[in-house]
Design a protein around this motif. Structure first.
Motif, PDB file in Angstrom:
ATOM      1  N   LYS A   1       0.829  -1.209   0.000  1.00 13.92           N
ATOM      2  CA  LYS A   1       0.000   0.000   0.000  1.00 13.92           C
ATOM      3  C   LYS A   1       0.864   1.260   0.000  1.00 13.92           C
ATOM      4  CE  LYS A   1      -3.573   2.364   2.615  1.00 13.92           C
ATOM      5  NZ  LYS A   1      -4.332   2.407   3.866  1.00 13.92           N
ATOM      6  N   SER A   2       1.858   1.321   0.876  1.00 15.66           N
ATOM      7  CA  SER A   2       2.692   2.517   1.000  1.00 15.66           C
ATOM      8  C   SER A   2       3.460   2.831  -0.274  1.00 15.66           C
ATOM      9  CB  SER A   2       3.693   2.360   2.143  1.00 15.66           C
ATOM     10  OG  SER A   2       3.047   2.325   3.372  1.00 15.66           O
ATOM     11  N   ARG A   3       3.990   1.790  -0.904  1.00 13.67           N
ATOM     12  CA  ARG A   3       4.817   1.984  -2.096  1.00 13.67           C
ATOM     13  C   ARG A   3       4.025   1.833  -3.388  1.00 13.67           C
ATOM     14  NH1 ARG A   3       8.842   4.836  -1.898  1.00 13.67           N
ATOM     15  NH2 ARG A   3       9.746   3.744  -3.666  1.00 13.67           N
ATOM     16  N   ASN A   4       2.741   1.509  -3.280  1.00 12.83           N
ATOM     17  CA  ASN A   4       1.879   1.322  -4.445  1.00 12.83           C
ATOM     18  C   ASN A   4       2.490   0.298  -5.416  1.00 12.83           C
ATOM     19  OD1 ASN A   4      -0.422   1.749  -5.952  1.00 12.83           O
ATOM     20  ND2 ASN A   4       0.452   3.473  -7.090  1.00 12.83           N
ATOM     21  N   LEU A   5       2.812  -0.863  -4.871  1.00 13.99           N
ATOM     22  CA  LEU A   5       3.463  -1.917  -5.648  1.00 13.99           C
ATOM     23  C   LEU A   5       2.432  -2.880  -6.224  1.00 13.99           C
ATOM     24  CD1 LEU A   5       6.349  -2.726  -3.143  1.00 13.99           C
ATOM     25  CD2 LEU A   5       6.484  -1.310  -5.202  1.00 13.99           C
ATOM     26  N   ASP A   6       2.754  -3.429  -7.373  1.00 11.32           N
ATOM     27  CA  ASP A   6       1.844  -4.412  -7.951  1.00 11.32           C
ATOM     28  C   ASP A   6       2.193  -5.821  -7.450  1.00 11.32           C
ATOM     29  OD1 ASP A   6       3.898  -5.503  -9.617  1.00 11.32           O
ATOM     30  OD2 ASP A   6       3.453  -4.032 -11.169  1.00 11.32           O
ATOM     31  N   ASP A   7       1.330  -6.762  -7.759  1.00 14.52           N
ATOM     32  CA  ASP A   7       1.472  -8.123  -7.236  1.00 14.52           C
ATOM     33  C   ASP A   7       2.735  -8.829  -7.713  1.00 14.52           C
ATOM     34  OD1 ASP A   7      -0.832  -7.963  -5.708  1.00 14.52           O
ATOM     35  OD2 ASP A   7      -2.118  -8.700  -7.329  1.00 14.52           O
ATOM     36  N   THR A   8       3.246  -8.481  -8.894  1.00  9.75           N
ATOM     37  CA  THR A   8       4.471  -9.142  -9.366  1.00  9.75           C
ATOM     38  C   THR A   8       5.674  -8.747  -8.519  1.00  9.75           C
ATOM     39  OG1 THR A   8       4.832  -7.405 -11.033  1.00  9.75           O
ATOM     40  CG2 THR A   8       3.667  -9.392 -11.760  1.00  9.75           C
ATOM     41  N   VAL A   9       5.732  -7.497  -8.102  1.00  9.38           N
ATOM     42  CA  VAL A   9       6.836  -7.052  -7.235  1.00  9.38           C
ATOM     43  C   VAL A   9       6.695  -7.705  -5.861  1.00  9.38           C
ATOM     44  CG1 VAL A   9       7.906  -5.066  -6.109  1.00  9.38           C
ATOM     45  CG2 VAL A   9       7.128  -4.880  -8.475  1.00  9.38           C
ATOM     46  N   ILE A  10       5.477  -7.783  -5.353  1.00 10.97           N
ATOM     47  CA  ILE A  10       5.244  -8.434  -4.064  1.00 10.97           C
ATOM     48  C   ILE A  10       5.667  -9.899  -4.129  1.00 10.97           C
ATOM     49  CG2 ILE A  10       3.465  -9.148  -2.414  1.00 10.97           C
ATOM     50  CD1 ILE A  10       4.263  -6.140  -2.311  1.00 10.97           C
ATOM     51  N   ALA A  11       5.361 -10.559  -5.220  1.00  4.37           N
ATOM     52  CA  ALA A  11       5.771 -11.959  -5.395  1.00  4.37           C
ATOM     53  C   ALA A  11       7.294 -12.078  -5.384  1.00  4.37           C
ATOM     54  CB  ALA A  11       5.202 -12.522  -6.693  1.00  4.37           C
ATOM     55  N   GLU A  12       7.980 -11.111  -5.985  1.00  2.04           N
ATOM     56  CA  GLU A  12       9.455 -11.095  -5.970  1.00  2.04           C
ATOM     57  C   GLU A  12       9.980 -10.947  -4.537  1.00  2.04           C
ATOM     58  OE1 GLU A  12      12.184 -10.909  -8.415  1.00  2.04           O
ATOM     59  OE2 GLU A  12      10.681 -11.991  -9.577  1.00  2.04           O
ATOM     60  N   LEU A  13       9.341 -10.076  -3.762  1.00  5.17           N
ATOM     61  CA  LEU A  13       9.776  -9.865  -2.376  1.00  5.17           C
ATOM     62  C   LEU A  13       9.634 -11.147  -1.555  1.00  5.17           C
ATOM     63  CD1 LEU A  13       8.248  -6.412  -1.392  1.00  5.17           C
ATOM     64  CD2 LEU A  13      10.624  -6.939  -1.891  1.00  5.17           C
ATOM     65  N   LYS A  14       8.570 -11.872  -1.792  1.00 10.65           N
ATOM     66  CA  LYS A  14       8.290 -13.080  -1.020  1.00 10.65           C
ATOM     67  C   LYS A  14       9.278 -14.209  -1.300  1.00 10.65           C
ATOM     68  CE  LYS A  14       3.357 -12.346  -0.335  1.00 10.65           C
ATOM     69  NZ  LYS A  14       2.015 -12.876  -0.611  1.00 10.65           N
ATOM     70  N   THR A  15      10.052 -14.113  -2.380  1.00 11.93           N
ATOM     71  CA  THR A  15      11.018 -15.166  -2.696  1.00 11.93           C
ATOM     72  C   THR A  15      12.218 -15.137  -1.762  1.00 11.93           C
ATOM     73  OG1 THR A  15      12.271 -13.822  -4.266  1.00 11.93           O
ATOM     74  CG2 THR A  15      10.409 -15.104  -5.153  1.00 11.93           C
ATOM     75  N   GLY A  16      12.423 -14.006  -1.090  1.00  8.67           N
ATOM     76  CA  GLY A  16      13.571 -13.884  -0.196  1.00  8.67           C
ATOM     77  C   GLY A  16      14.847 -13.473  -0.916  1.00  8.67           C
ATOM     78  N   LYS A  17      14.739 -13.090  -2.178  1.00 10.62           N
ATOM     79  CA  LYS A  17      15.917 -12.657  -2.941  1.00 10.62           C
ATOM     80  C   LYS A  17      16.496 -11.375  -2.358  1.00 10.62           C
ATOM     81  CE  LYS A  17      14.304 -14.343  -7.419  1.00 10.62           C
ATOM     82  NZ  LYS A  17      13.839 -13.919  -8.758  1.00 10.62           N
ATOM     83  N   LEU A  18      17.761 -11.178  -2.638  1.00  7.57           N
ATOM     84  CA  LEU A  18      18.442  -9.949  -2.279  1.00  7.57           C
ATOM     85  C   LEU A  18      18.574  -9.122  -3.556  1.00  7.57           C
ATOM     86  CD1 LEU A  18      19.824  -8.644   0.179  1.00  7.57           C
ATOM     87  CD2 LEU A  18      21.951  -9.662  -0.594  1.00  7.57           C
TER      88      LEU A  18
END
Length: 167
Positions: free
Chosen positions: A132-149
């Motif tokens: 919500k704060s960064r107005n991110l779409d679901d694809t970016v959220i999915a990337e975050l959930k992978t735990g990648k750096l």
């Protein structure tokens, strides 16, 4: 307001404090005041969660964003204490109260499930707040959930940060 964010412990014990600070920052923004977050080098879970409330996030080109997730590390020393002849007596009220006691040997399966459910709930709240704060779409959220750096440049491309720069 300028936030200068360094390393923050992403353990469960510290996370409540981070949430409270973020709530105060949200109140500050509701008064039409701007927040700029400067991430000193790397932003892990707690650091990025705190920074995400800002109107603008800046980090140096050598920085990174990632390693999303909470950490809880129960410490058990039951066998060690037994070797020294130390017996602990635990008095607790409730089914799960004594499961994290240091005198235990491990975390019971039922308690592990309960704890993992709690961590999942907190994680879902944090991810929703960041989205919500960064107005991110679901694809970016999915990337975050992978735990990648993510490198600072990749984080900028994903709109996790706004600008590469120095304090």
């Amino acid at each position: 307001m300028i936030l200068r964010i360094g390393p923050i412990d992403s353990g469960l014990g510290m996370f409540g404090t981070v949430q409270e600070i973020r709530e105060e920052l949200e109140r500050f923004k509701k008064e039409n005041k701007k927040i700029i977050a400067y991430i000193e080098s790397d932003a892990d879970y707690a650091g990025y969660y705190l920074a995400s409330v800002a109107d603008k996030i800046v980090m140096p080109a050598g920085g990174s964003v990632g390693l999303f997730g909470l950490v809880i590390t129960p410490v058990y020393a039951g066998k060690l204490l037994d070797k020294f002849g130390i017996q602990l007596k635990t008095i607790s009220a409730g089914k799960y109260k004594a499961d994290l006691h240091i005198g235990k040997e491990s975390l019971p399966t039922e308690s592990r499930k309960l704890l993992m459910g709690y961590l999942d709930d907190v994680n879902a709240q944090v991810i929703a707040a960041i989205k919500k704060s960064r107005n991110l779409d679901d694809t970016v959220i999915a990337e975050l959930k992978t735990g990648k750096l993510f490198t600072a440049k990749k984080a900028r491309d994903l709109k996790l940060i706004d600008e590469l720069g120095h304090y």
